[in-house]
Design a protein around this motif. Sequence first.
Motif, PDB file in Angstrom:
ATOM      1  N   MET A 148      19.354  -1.727 -11.674  1.00 18.30           N
ATOM      2  CA  MET A 148      20.715  -1.807 -11.197  1.00 18.30           C
ATOM      3  C   MET A 148      21.682  -1.119 -12.167  1.00 18.30           C
ATOM      4  O   MET A 148      22.682  -0.571 -11.733  1.00 18.30           O
ATOM      5  N   PHE A 187      25.254   5.847 -12.373  1.00 17.91           N
ATOM      6  CA  PHE A 187      25.378   6.931 -11.399  1.00 17.91           C
ATOM      7  C   PHE A 187      26.733   6.871 -10.699  1.00 17.91           C
ATOM      8  O   PHE A 187      27.378   7.897 -10.493  1.00 17.91           O
ATOM      9  N   LEU A 188      27.182   5.677 -10.341  1.00 18.82           N
ATOM     10  CA  LEU A 188      28.441   5.535  -9.618  1.00 18.82           C
ATOM     11  C   LEU A 188      29.661   5.885 -10.458  1.00 18.82           C
ATOM     12  O   LEU A 188      30.649   6.388  -9.929  1.00 18.82           O
ATOM     13  N   PHE A 220      22.012   2.556 -11.388  1.00 18.69           N
ATOM     14  CA  PHE A 220      22.858   2.800 -10.223  1.00 18.69           C
ATOM     15  C   PHE A 220      24.333   2.720 -10.612  1.00 18.69           C
ATOM     16  O   PHE A 220      25.148   3.534 -10.169  1.00 18.69           O
ATOM     17  N   LYS A 221      24.678   1.772 -11.472  1.00 22.07           N
ATOM     18  CA  LYS A 221      26.060   1.656 -11.940  1.00 22.07           C
ATOM     19  C   LYS A 221      26.472   2.895 -12.728  1.00 22.07           C
ATOM     20  O   LYS A 221      27.581   3.413 -12.564  1.00 22.07           O
TER      21      LYS A 221
END
Length: 147
Positions: free
Chosen positions: A1, A7-8, A4-5
């Motif tokens: 996770m 990446f955002l 993903f953070k």
Amino acid sequence: MTGFKKFLVRGNLVELAVAVVIGAAFSGLVEALVADIITPLIGAVTGGHQPNFADYTFTVNGAKFQYGDFVNHALSFLIVAAVIYWLVVLPMTRLLGLLTRDKAVTEKQCPECLSDIPVAARRCAFCTAVLVGPAGSPAPAHGRHSA
């Protein structure tokens, strides 16, 4: 996770999201320009009534072709492309030209293997070819004396 953070919140993703939102808003603005200003201007020039290009169609063997709607979208695309070219591409090209204009040449291409090598090199580091000196003669080899 956490990947993903990361990446955002990357800068490129945020800039891309802003560009998409602005592009969508600009596209709506251009479509309104075509429908509300350019189409009535064409109507004023061609006959005094305001044409609705979306209603322009022709039929072949029962198949209905709505070419007028395509004309509206083609005009919108051309306007968007022209604005992007004149307000983004040309200024960026000029800016990059100004930034790279004063850059000194530090590399040249080896005539044998076409690798990039330093300008002052007398022998290619990749293929070991002896490079030609400024007068057209081979550069003298290191440590050798001429007779």
